[in-house]
Structures are given as structure tokens and as C-alpha cells.
Enzyme design. Sequence first.
Site, PDB file in Angstrom:
ATOM      1  N   SER A  15       0.831  -1.211   0.000  1.00 34.64           N
ATOM      2  CA  SER A  15       0.000   0.000   0.000  1.00 34.64           C
ATOM      3  C   SER A  15       0.859   1.253   0.000  1.00 34.64           C
ATOM      4  O   SER A  15       2.032   1.215   0.383  1.00 34.64           O
ATOM      5  CB  SER A  15      -0.935  -0.021   1.211  1.00 34.64           C
ATOM      6  OG  SER A  15      -0.208  -0.271   2.394  1.00 34.64           O
ATOM      7  N   GLU A  17       0.906   5.565   0.833  1.00 40.01           N
ATOM      8  CA  GLU A  17       0.250   6.664   1.548  1.00 40.01           C
ATOM      9  C   GLU A  17       0.560   8.011   0.892  1.00 40.01           C
ATOM     10  O   GLU A  17       1.703   8.282   0.516  1.00 40.01           O
ATOM     11  CB  GLU A  17       0.742   6.664   3.001  1.00 40.01           C
ATOM     12  CG  GLU A  17       0.106   7.751   3.842  1.00 40.01           C
ATOM     13  CD  GLU A  17       0.427   7.603   5.316  1.00 40.01           C
ATOM     14  OE1 GLU A  17       0.276   6.491   5.872  1.00 40.01           O
ATOM     15  OE2 GLU A  17       0.846   8.608   5.917  1.00 40.01           O
ATOM     16  N   TYR A  49      -4.861  12.974   6.926  1.00 42.47           N
ATOM     17  CA  TYR A  49      -5.807  13.994   7.383  1.00 42.47           C
ATOM     18  C   TYR A  49      -5.034  14.979   8.231  1.00 42.47           C
ATOM     19  O   TYR A  49      -4.348  14.576   9.177  1.00 42.47           O
ATOM     20  CB  TYR A  49      -6.876  13.295   8.222  1.00 42.47           C
ATOM     21  CG  TYR A  49      -8.105  14.128   8.490  1.00 42.47           C
ATOM     22  CD1 TYR A  49      -9.076  14.281   7.507  1.00 42.47           C
ATOM     23  CD2 TYR A  49      -8.293  14.756   9.719  1.00 42.47           C
ATOM     24  CE1 TYR A  49     -10.208  15.029   7.747  1.00 42.47           C
ATOM     25  CE2 TYR A  49      -9.426  15.502   9.965  1.00 42.47           C
ATOM     26  CZ  TYR A  49     -10.387  15.633   8.971  1.00 42.47           C
ATOM     27  OH  TYR A  49     -11.510  16.385   9.215  1.00 42.47           O
ATOM     28  N   GLY A 108      -4.604  11.973  16.222  1.00 43.23           N
ATOM     29  CA  GLY A 108      -3.967  13.174  15.681  1.00 43.23           C
ATOM     30  C   GLY A 108      -3.123  13.833  16.748  1.00 43.23           C
ATOM     31  O   GLY A 108      -3.186  13.481  17.936  1.00 43.23           O
ATOM     32  N   ASP A 109      -2.287  14.758  16.292  1.00 43.84           N
ATOM     33  CA  ASP A 109      -1.432  15.491  17.233  1.00 43.84           C
ATOM     34  C   ASP A 109      -2.122  16.762  17.674  1.00 43.84           C
ATOM     35  O   ASP A 109      -2.867  17.369  16.913  1.00 43.84           O
ATOM     36  CB  ASP A 109      -0.097  15.831  16.567  1.00 43.84           C
ATOM     37  CG  ASP A 109       0.783  14.608  16.510  1.00 43.84           C
ATOM     38  OD1 ASP A 109       0.879  13.908  17.540  1.00 43.84           O
ATOM     39  OD2 ASP A 109       1.341  14.333  15.439  1.00 43.84           O
ATOM     40  N   LYS A 169      -7.413  -0.177  21.531  1.00 46.01           N
ATOM     41  CA  LYS A 169      -7.932   0.167  20.198  1.00 46.01           C
ATOM     42  C   LYS A 169      -8.445  -1.086  19.483  1.00 46.01           C
ATOM     43  O   LYS A 169      -9.425  -1.047  18.764  1.00 46.01           O
ATOM     44  CB  LYS A 169      -6.835   0.742  19.285  1.00 46.01           C
ATOM     45  CG  LYS A 169      -5.972   1.821  19.826  1.00 46.01           C
ATOM     46  CD  LYS A 169      -5.137   2.419  18.682  1.00 46.01           C
ATOM     47  CE  LYS A 169      -3.834   2.994  19.182  1.00 46.01           C
ATOM     48  NZ  LYS A 169      -3.145   3.833  18.208  1.00 46.01           N
ATOM     49  N   PHE A 220      11.711  14.484  10.871  1.00 49.81           N
ATOM     50  CA  PHE A 220      10.531  13.610  11.017  1.00 49.81           C
ATOM     51  C   PHE A 220      10.782  12.556  12.089  1.00 49.81           C
ATOM     52  O   PHE A 220       9.943  12.298  12.936  1.00 49.81           O
ATOM     53  CB  PHE A 220      10.256  12.831   9.719  1.00 49.81           C
ATOM     54  CG  PHE A 220       9.606  13.606   8.612  1.00 49.81           C
ATOM     55  CD1 PHE A 220       9.207  14.931   8.763  1.00 49.81           C
ATOM     56  CD2 PHE A 220       9.373  12.985   7.389  1.00 49.81           C
ATOM     57  CE1 PHE A 220       8.606  15.624   7.722  1.00 49.81           C
ATOM     58  CE2 PHE A 220       8.770  13.670   6.342  1.00 49.81           C
ATOM     59  CZ  PHE A 220       8.394  14.991   6.505  1.00 49.81           C
ATOM     60  N   HIS A 270       3.650  -1.027   3.842  1.00 48.92           N
ATOM     61  CA  HIS A 270       2.937   0.234   3.602  1.00 48.92           C
ATOM     62  C   HIS A 270       4.000   1.311   3.378  1.00 48.92           C
ATOM     63  O   HIS A 270       4.816   1.573   4.266  1.00 48.92           O
ATOM     64  CB  HIS A 270       2.082   0.570   4.829  1.00 48.92           C
ATOM     65  CG  HIS A 270       1.289   1.837   4.700  1.00 48.92           C
ATOM     66  ND1 HIS A 270       0.136   1.929   3.957  1.00 48.92           N
ATOM     67  CD2 HIS A 270       1.469   3.074   5.237  1.00 48.92           C
ATOM     68  CE1 HIS A 270      -0.362   3.157   4.040  1.00 48.92           C
ATOM     69  NE2 HIS A 270       0.429   3.873   4.797  1.00 48.92           N
TER      70      HIS A 270
HETATM   71  P1  FAD Z   1      -3.785   7.250  20.417  1.00 49.56           P
HETATM   72  O1  FAD Z   1      -4.023   5.833  20.023  1.00 49.56           O
HETATM   73  O2  FAD Z   1      -4.897   7.954  21.094  1.00 49.56           O
HETATM   74  O3  FAD Z   1      -2.475   7.268  21.332  1.00 49.56           O
HETATM   75  C1  FAD Z   1      -1.778   8.483  21.628  1.00 49.56           C
HETATM   76  C2  FAD Z   1      -1.056   8.335  22.975  1.00 49.56           C
HETATM   77  O4  FAD Z   1      -2.030   8.238  24.014  1.00 49.56           O
HETATM   78  C3  FAD Z   1      -0.195   7.066  23.106  1.00 49.56           C
HETATM   79  O5  FAD Z   1       0.902   7.355  23.906  1.00 49.56           O
HETATM   80  C4  FAD Z   1      -1.121   6.081  23.806  1.00 49.56           C
HETATM   81  O6  FAD Z   1      -0.413   5.085  24.511  1.00 49.56           O
HETATM   82  C5  FAD Z   1      -1.887   7.008  24.742  1.00 49.56           C
HETATM   83  N1  FAD Z   1      -3.235   6.550  25.061  1.00 49.56           N
HETATM   84  C6  FAD Z   1      -4.128   5.967  24.229  1.00 49.56           C
HETATM   85  N2  FAD Z   1      -5.284   5.746  24.883  1.00 49.56           N
HETATM   86  C7  FAD Z   1      -5.121   6.203  26.151  1.00 49.56           C
HETATM   87  C8  FAD Z   1      -5.959   6.262  27.294  1.00 49.56           C
HETATM   88  N3  FAD Z   1      -7.195   5.784  27.267  1.00 49.56           N
HETATM   89  N4  FAD Z   1      -5.461   6.809  28.443  1.00 49.56           N
HETATM   90  C9  FAD Z   1      -4.180   7.303  28.470  1.00 49.56           C
HETATM   91  N5  FAD Z   1      -3.344   7.270  27.406  1.00 49.56           N
HETATM   92  C10 FAD Z   1      -3.808   6.722  26.262  1.00 49.56           C
HETATM   93  N6  FAD Z   1      -1.534  12.194  12.143  1.00 49.56           N
HETATM   94  C11 FAD Z   1      -2.338  13.086  11.492  1.00 49.56           C
HETATM   95  O7  FAD Z   1      -2.555  14.204  11.992  1.00 49.56           O
HETATM   96  N7  FAD Z   1      -2.929  12.760  10.298  1.00 49.56           N
HETATM   97  C12 FAD Z   1      -2.751  11.552   9.712  1.00 49.56           C
HETATM   98  O8  FAD Z   1      -3.308  11.279   8.650  1.00 49.56           O
HETATM   99  C13 FAD Z   1      -1.904  10.597  10.353  1.00 49.56           C
HETATM  100  N8  FAD Z   1      -1.686   9.370   9.830  1.00 49.56           N
HETATM  101  C14 FAD Z   1      -0.917   8.465  10.504  1.00 49.56           C
HETATM  102  C15 FAD Z   1      -0.734   7.179   9.954  1.00 49.56           C
HETATM  103  C16 FAD Z   1       0.036   6.234  10.618  1.00 49.56           C
HETATM  104  C17 FAD Z   1       0.198   4.868  10.011  1.00 49.56           C
HETATM  105  C18 FAD Z   1       0.652   6.557  11.848  1.00 49.56           C
HETATM  106  C19 FAD Z   1       1.493   5.552  12.577  1.00 49.56           C
HETATM  107  C20 FAD Z   1       0.478   7.819  12.408  1.00 49.56           C
HETATM  108  C21 FAD Z   1      -0.311   8.789  11.747  1.00 49.56           C
HETATM  109  N9  FAD Z   1      -0.520  10.061  12.277  1.00 49.56           N
HETATM  110  C22 FAD Z   1      -1.309  10.972  11.607  1.00 49.56           C
HETATM  111  C23 FAD Z   1       0.146  10.474  13.530  1.00 49.56           C
HETATM  112  C24 FAD Z   1      -0.770  10.304  14.768  1.00 49.56           C
HETATM  113  O9  FAD Z   1      -1.918  11.131  14.649  1.00 49.56           O
HETATM  114  C25 FAD Z   1       0.047  10.715  15.988  1.00 49.56           C
HETATM  115  O10 FAD Z   1       1.059   9.782  16.236  1.00 49.56           O
HETATM  116  C26 FAD Z   1      -0.753  11.002  17.262  1.00 49.56           C
HETATM  117  O11 FAD Z   1       0.114  11.615  18.215  1.00 49.56           O
HETATM  118  C27 FAD Z   1      -1.323   9.773  17.953  1.00 49.56           C
HETATM  119  O12 FAD Z   1      -2.366   9.243  17.262  1.00 49.56           O
HETATM  120  P2  FAD Z   1      -2.944   7.783  17.687  1.00 49.56           P
HETATM  121  O13 FAD Z   1      -4.127   7.551  16.851  1.00 49.56           O
HETATM  122  O14 FAD Z   1      -1.872   6.786  17.693  1.00 49.56           O
HETATM  123  O15 FAD Z   1      -3.377   8.139  19.189  1.00 49.56           O
END
Ligand code: FAD
Length: 293
Positions: A15, A17, A49, A108-109, A169, A220, A270
Site C-alpha cells: 500500500s 500513503e 488527514y 492526531g497530534d 484500540k 521527522f 505500507h
Molecule cells: P492514540 O491511540 O490515542 O495514542 C496516543 C497516545 O495516548 C499514546 O501514547 C497512547 O499510549 C496514549 N493513550 C491511548 N489511549 C489512552 C488512554 N485511554 N489513556 C491514556 N493514554 C492513552 N496524524 C495526522 O494528523 N494525520 C494523519 O493522517 C496521520 N496518519 C498516521 C498514519 C500512521 C500509520 C501513523 C502511525 C500515524 C499517523 N498520524 C497521523 C500520527 C498520529 O496522529 C500521531 O502519532 C498522534 O500523536 C497519535 O495518534 P494515535 O491515533 O496513535 O493516538
Amino acid sequence: MKIGDYLRQGKFSVSFEFFPPKTPEGEEELFQTIKSLQQLNPTFVSVTYGAGGSTRDRTRRVVERIHKETNLTVMAHLTCIAHTKEDLYDILKGYAQIGIENILALRGDLPANMPDFKPPEGACKHSSELVRFIRENFGNTFSIGVASYPEGHPESPNMEWEIRYFKQKVEAGADFSITQMFFDNSYFYRFLELCQRAHINIPIIPGIMPITNFRQIQKFASMCGAEIPQSLVERLEPYADNPEETLKIGVEFAIEQCLDLLDNRVQGLHFYTLNKSKATLLVYEGIKGALKT
Ligand code: FAD
């Protein structure tokens, strides 16, 4: 095609991206890239996104164009931290209406330039909440992917924490995961072991970033906590201002990395393309003999 169903059959996935460009010229270039990568017959492509919802319309437009103008399966990334649940519902409903079947559910960040940023009232604060929201409101309309971090997410204090919330998740309904980029496969293998021990059984696809720009990759990598092995730094550093040599070394390294992953029976690859096809095409050329079909 739902990516989760495809992977559950044990099939191998390749895939690519992309990110949604800011200008019409950038978008046309992206569609040229897509055209040249299409010949590799990828299992799916994905569109990122912007943090804080900044690319809401652009992501949607690029996803829709790929879906309508090509025969590719496309996955839309969606970040939840800056959206109300109503927004999320509308975005997802819009995708369902045009036949998009795959979502990468992300937190997201937090916007770096907004230190006082607070998520809207009732927002999903973690990706597991977004996964649950999608399942509760859309059932199995979408196959859902989530992010994973072989070296740990920068906010995770340790790998135990990482695995605990990754599992959350998966339990919320994720079908598969794509990893953050990494350059040392031993982190990925150790992560798979930890997942196995924690009974996390979804397919985990490694994210590969072919290096084409040394300074950019250093930035990065430090932002997302990916270690660049010293031996690779030493190979790249002398050519930091020489794009051709950097591409050559970056591609050679990515080929070695992918061949090792294939030897270790990964279920897919990917590629982070940065909207360019050259490096990915060269890496593919170097590994195609070893790819399973
Ligand atoms: P989460 O799964 O919510 O985790 C974030 C942090 O919170 C982790 O440290 C986790 O351990 C902790 N955590 C999770 N749940 C809990 C809880 N219930 N209580 C306490 N702590 C918790 N970013 C973008 O803005 N746009 C994109 O399109 C994008 N695409 C991506 C694609 C891939 C394949 C990857 C690996 C990352 C991508 N990112 C993108 C980056 C991502 O948004 C960031 O890494 C962001 O900081 C975390 O997103 P997450 O979904 O992993 O968050």
C-alpha cells in the site's frame, strides 16, 4: 474492498500513503504519482488527514477523486482530537455515502502552534474512542485501521503502556494496524512479540519510509521517536546536500529493510510516499522478486 477482510484471508498487501496537496498543481502532480504507482497494483492507497482537521475538505476531495477516477481501494485517515462527535459523524456519513469502506482511525497530534488548545466538548480524546464511535454508529460499514508504534509513541512512558492502549484500540473494534516508520527492524519484531504475548491478533503492517532527504528525515524521525541507526546516519550524512546519492542510499537501505521483513514473513508493506513515486518504484523493483502474491 474492505482491507480487514482482505488481510484476514492471510493475503499479502502492498500500500501507498499520500497527503492531500494544498494547491491544484500539487493535486495534479499527486494524480501523476498515483498513475505511475498504480501499475504496481497496490492492495490499497491511503490519504492523510491534517492535524486539527485542517485538511477536512482536501482529504475528502482527494479520497473521492481516487475512488471515482481509479480502480484503487482507498482508505481515508481521520483524526478525532479537534472534532465534535457531530463533525465526525458527518465526515463518516459522507464517506459511507460515496462508498468508501476503509478508515484509519487516529487521535492526531495536538496543534503545536496552539498551546492552549482544548478538544471540543465531548470529543474523542483517544483513537480507541474514535474506533468505538465508528463501530457504534456505523457498524461494519467500514473496515477500521489504527496506528501502532514499534518504538513506542513519544507520549508513552514505556512499552507496557504502549501495548495496553494499543490493545484498547483493538478491543474497540480495529481490524488491522499500520506502524509508524522505523529503520531498525528489531524494534518491529520485538513489538510483534509483545503484541503476541498480549493476545493482540490483528494484522500489523510495517510502515516504510524510503529516505530521499537526510535533514528532513532527521526532523521527522525525531518528532515521531524513530531511531535512525548510526551506521545509516554515517552513510547518509556526507551526502546531505547531494539528492541523487541520498536517494541511492535511501533506496538501497529500504530494499535491505524490506527484504529482511519479507524473510520474516510480514503480511504487507505500507510505503510513505510523500506524494512522489520515484523512490517507491525503485524499492519495489528491488524487492518484487521476493514478494508473495
Ligand atoms: P492514540 O491511540 O490515542 O495514542 C496516543 C497516545 O495516548 C499514546 O501514547 C497512547 O499510549 C496514549 N493513550 C491511548 N489511549 C489512552 C488512554 N485511554 N489513556 C491514556 N493514554 C492513552 N496524524 C495526522 O494528523 N494525520 C494523519 O493522517 C496521520 N496518519 C498516521 C498514519 C500512521 C500509520 C501513523 C502511525 C500515524 C499517523 N498520524 C497521523 C500520527 C498520529 O496522529 C500521531 O502519532 C498522534 O500523536 C497519535 O495518534 P494515535 O491515533 O496513535 O493516538
